[in-house]
Every structure is written in structure tokens, then in C-alpha cells.
Design a protein around this motif. Structure first.
Motif, PDB file in Angstrom:
ATOM      1  N   ALA A  22       0.835  -1.202   0.000  1.00  0.00           N
ATOM      2  CA  ALA A  22       0.000   0.000   0.000  1.00  0.00           C
ATOM      3  C   ALA A  22       0.869   1.251   0.000  1.00  0.00           C
ATOM      4  O   ALA A  22       0.560   2.248  -0.670  1.00  0.00           O
ATOM      5  CB  ALA A  22      -0.926  -0.012   1.205  1.00  0.00           C
ATOM      6  N   ALA A  23       1.968   1.224   0.749  1.00  0.00           N
ATOM      7  CA  ALA A  23       2.862   2.378   0.818  1.00  0.00           C
ATOM      8  C   ALA A  23       3.474   2.676  -0.542  1.00  0.00           C
ATOM      9  O   ALA A  23       3.564   3.844  -0.953  1.00  0.00           O
ATOM     10  CB  ALA A  23       3.957   2.121   1.852  1.00  0.00           C
ATOM     11  N   ARG A  24       3.896   1.631  -1.273  1.00  0.00           N
ATOM     12  CA  ARG A  24       4.468   1.848  -2.597  1.00  0.00           C
ATOM     13  C   ARG A  24       3.440   2.456  -3.536  1.00  0.00           C
ATOM     14  O   ARG A  24       3.749   3.316  -4.356  1.00  0.00           O
ATOM     15  CB  ARG A  24       4.995   0.531  -3.170  1.00  0.00           C
ATOM     16  CG  ARG A  24       6.304   0.057  -2.545  1.00  0.00           C
ATOM     17  CD  ARG A  24       6.900  -1.097  -3.326  1.00  0.00           C
ATOM     18  NE  ARG A  24       6.107  -2.307  -3.210  1.00  0.00           N
ATOM     19  CZ  ARG A  24       6.281  -3.223  -2.271  1.00  0.00           C
ATOM     20  NH1 ARG A  24       7.205  -3.061  -1.347  1.00  0.00           N
ATOM     21  NH2 ARG A  24       5.526  -4.311  -2.242  1.00  0.00           N
ATOM     22  N   ARG A  25       2.223   2.020  -3.400  1.00  0.00           N
ATOM     23  CA  ARG A  25       1.159   2.529  -4.268  1.00  0.00           C
ATOM     24  C   ARG A  25       0.796   3.973  -3.939  1.00  0.00           C
ATOM     25  O   ARG A  25       0.459   4.752  -4.831  1.00  0.00           O
ATOM     26  CB  ARG A  25      -0.062   1.620  -4.135  1.00  0.00           C
ATOM     27  CG  ARG A  25      -1.145   1.889  -5.140  1.00  0.00           C
ATOM     28  CD  ARG A  25      -2.166   0.787  -5.078  1.00  0.00           C
ATOM     29  NE  ARG A  25      -3.317   1.072  -5.912  1.00  0.00           N
ATOM     30  CZ  ARG A  25      -4.413   0.351  -5.947  1.00  0.00           C
ATOM     31  NH1 ARG A  25      -4.505  -0.735  -5.185  1.00  0.00           N
ATOM     32  NH2 ARG A  25      -5.411   0.667  -6.731  1.00  0.00           N
ATOM     33  N   LEU A  26       0.877   4.331  -2.662  1.00  0.00           N
ATOM     34  CA  LEU A  26       0.477   5.664  -2.220  1.00  0.00           C
ATOM     35  C   LEU A  26       1.627   6.656  -2.176  1.00  0.00           C
ATOM     36  O   LEU A  26       1.402   7.851  -1.949  1.00  0.00           O
ATOM     37  CB  LEU A  26      -0.162   5.570  -0.822  1.00  0.00           C
ATOM     38  CG  LEU A  26      -1.452   4.752  -0.733  1.00  0.00           C
ATOM     39  CD1 LEU A  26      -1.866   4.581   0.725  1.00  0.00           C
ATOM     40  CD2 LEU A  26      -2.563   5.409  -1.528  1.00  0.00           C
TER      41      LEU A  26
END
Length: 307
Positions: A22-26
Motif C-alpha cells: 500500500a505504501a508503494r502505491r500511495l
């Protein structure tokens, strides 16, 4: 009232079952995503995830909350993305994945025109025959076949994939061409070993009349890489069963010829894979539209068919 960042961190973590993905996506750190979710849980007074070393699992309350908020979140993000996309030109690093031979033969030649049209976008290609996890590995898009479609990933079909039998004219000189798939057992064969299972790939060929027939090859060499399969056939070692994109240029040049014309296997489609159609960065939208346009202009979908 919950902040958009808390809700977004929760929804993207639920889709990928991982704070890191999720962090990579956000574009955040995993710690920031974890803090946002923890704050949301404190504010709601319920636990939304069960956390373990293997990842995240939604609790019953988490499942209900995800169902309630995800649609509204996508609507808000869609509006933000639309305004942002119209405010400027596509820009930034575009992380892309494709199989090596297909990528270098068909996608890489498209890049000069793409870069000329979108000079602020930097295509960052990873050519690898393995399938990537777009969300976990942080890819903007991938081109290939048979990808899983977890929540947040969509696919746009580009062409159907046909597997055909080919050989060199030199190899076939003086040999009686097989008339049906079962006749392949009478000829030396170059065979493909599955990367995942380690087993020799077995094919059932069909014709336009709907007839099907299993084929057994008499292997003289086995490889686990499609490029090696093509090279072995080009070295006159035998008949190989290969995807049309891998052999199209060789067929068009006359280096290879079709064996069993009219017979083929169709294991699926070549597709463009990308994350969240509703919330798509301008750079990704530009790439998806451009590749789709190029496939149409070059008539690749038709050229990839067996006849």
C-alpha cells in the motif's frame, strides 16, 4: 470526520494485504500507512485488521467497513485524478514490465514515438519472463498473459495468443511434413519445460473446424526459456511449438516455416495490466492509450493469429 489519508491507507492496505505494498502505491512509507490505519482504528474503536508475520487479514468489522467506504473513496479519488490530469501533462518515471523477447521485439520499438509525444515521462522497463505483482512490486503497468487480477488491478486485452508449430526450411528438407498433430511424434522436437512446475508443456491443438488433437513430441532438447526454444529451432534441431509473437518476424522473413498450418493452441490473451482504472496517473493513462493505439495501427492482434 476521518481524513482521506487514513481511509486511503486502509483501503489500499486491504486490497494488497500489506502495508508495504500500500505504501508503494500511495508514495508513503510503510510506517506512515501503518500509523494512518492505527489512527483510524482508534477513532472507530474497532480493530480492522488482524496483523501477522504473513500479512494482513481483515476482521469481520474490517470487511464491513471496506464494503461501506471503498466505493465512496474511489469516487473522491476519481474526481481528484481527473482535475490533476487536466491540470498538467503526463510526467514522471513509468515502471513497466514485459517478457524479454516480446518486449524487445514489439514494445521497445514503440518507445521513440512515445518519448517524443510525452517527453516528461521516463519509461523504466524491466524485461523478465516472470510475472510480476503490480501492487507489491510497484509497477505502473505490465504487458503479458495470464496475470492474476487481485483487487485494484485491471486488464485490457490487446490480442489473442496462438501457439503454432514451426521449423526451419533446412530441417524440413527431405522430411515428410506431419499432416496432423499426432504425427509430430515422428519428428525431432524442441520442447518447453514449465518454469513453475518443471514439467514438459503438453499441447492440444485445434483447427478452425473445431477439431482438437493432443500432440506428443519426440524431444531432442528441452529448455525452460522461450528465447532458448526459438534459438534451438533456428539451429535446425527440430520442430517447436511456440507463441506467434516469438516467431512472427522469423516467419515473415522466411527463416522459419509453419508446420501443421491451420492447427494451433490458444492458451489465452496478451493484455495490458495496470492498477485502479478509476485512479490512474496521467503517465499510466498515456501509456495504456498509446500501446493500444500502436497495436491497432500495426495490426498486431491479427498478425499474432495463426492464420
Amino acid at each position: 470526520m476521518e481524513t482521506l489519508s487514513n481511509l486511503e491507507s486502509f483501503v489500499r492496505s486491504a486490497e494488497s494485504a500489506s502495508f508495504s505494498a500500500a505504501a508503494r502505491r500511495l508514495g508513503l512509507t510503510p510506517a506512515a500507512v501503518s500509523r494512518n490505519v492505527a489512527q483510524l482504528e482508534r477513532n472507530l474503536g474497532v480493530r480492522l485488521f488482524q496483523r501477522s508475520t504473513r500479512g494482513l487479514t481483515l476482521t469481520e468489522a474490517g470487511q464491513r467497513f471496506l464494503h461501506a467506504v471503498s466505493g465512496g473513496l474511489d469516487s473522491i479519488q476519481d474526481a481528484i485524478a481527473e482535475v490533476t490530469a487536466k491540470a498538467g501533462q503526463p510526467a514522471g518515471v513509468l515502471k513497466l514490465s514485459a517478457a524479454h523477447r516480446f518486449g524487445t521485439d514489439f514494445l521497445l520499438p514503440m518507445m521513440p514515438a512515445f518519448v517524443e509525444r510525452y517527453p516528461a515521462v521516463l519509461p523504466d522497463w524491466y524485461f523478465d519472463n516472470r510475472q510480476v505483482d503490480l501492487i507489491r512490486d510497484g509497477f505502473d503497468a505490465a504487458v503479458g498473459g495470464g496475470f492474476d487480477l487481485p483487487p485494484g488491478v485491471v486488464a485490457r486485452e490487446l490480442a489473442r495468443l496462438h501457439i503454432v508449430a514451426v521449423a526451419t526450411p533446412h530441417f524440413m528438407r527431405g522430411r515428410k511434413p506431419p499432416e496432423r498433430p499426432a504425427d509430430l511424434i515422428d519428428h525431432e522436437g524442441v520442447v518447453m519445460r514449465s518454469v513453475s512446475s518443471g514439467r514438459i508443456a503438453r499441447r492440444v491443438l485445434r483447427n478452425r473446424g473445431g477439431e482438437t488433437q493432443a500432440c506428443e513430441q519426440r524431444a531432442v532438447i528441452a529448455v525452460n526459456d522461450p528465447d532458448a526454444l526459438v534459438q534451438s529451432v533456428l539451429m535446425h534441431m527440430g520442430i517447436g511449438l511456440m507463441a506467434m509473437p516469438h516467431v512472427l518476424h522469423h516467419l515473415e522473413s522466411g527463416e522459419l516455416v509453419r508446420i501443421l498450418p491451420g492447427w494451433y493452441d490458444e492458451p489465452g490473451a496478451i493484455s495490458l495490466y495496470f492498477t485502479s482504472q478509476k485512479l490512474m496517473p496521467a503517465k499510466t493513462r498515456a501509456f495504456v492509450d498509446f500501446v493500444t493505439e500502436q497495436f491497432r495501427q500495426q495490426n498486431l492482434a491479427q498478425r499474432f493469429l495463426s492464420d
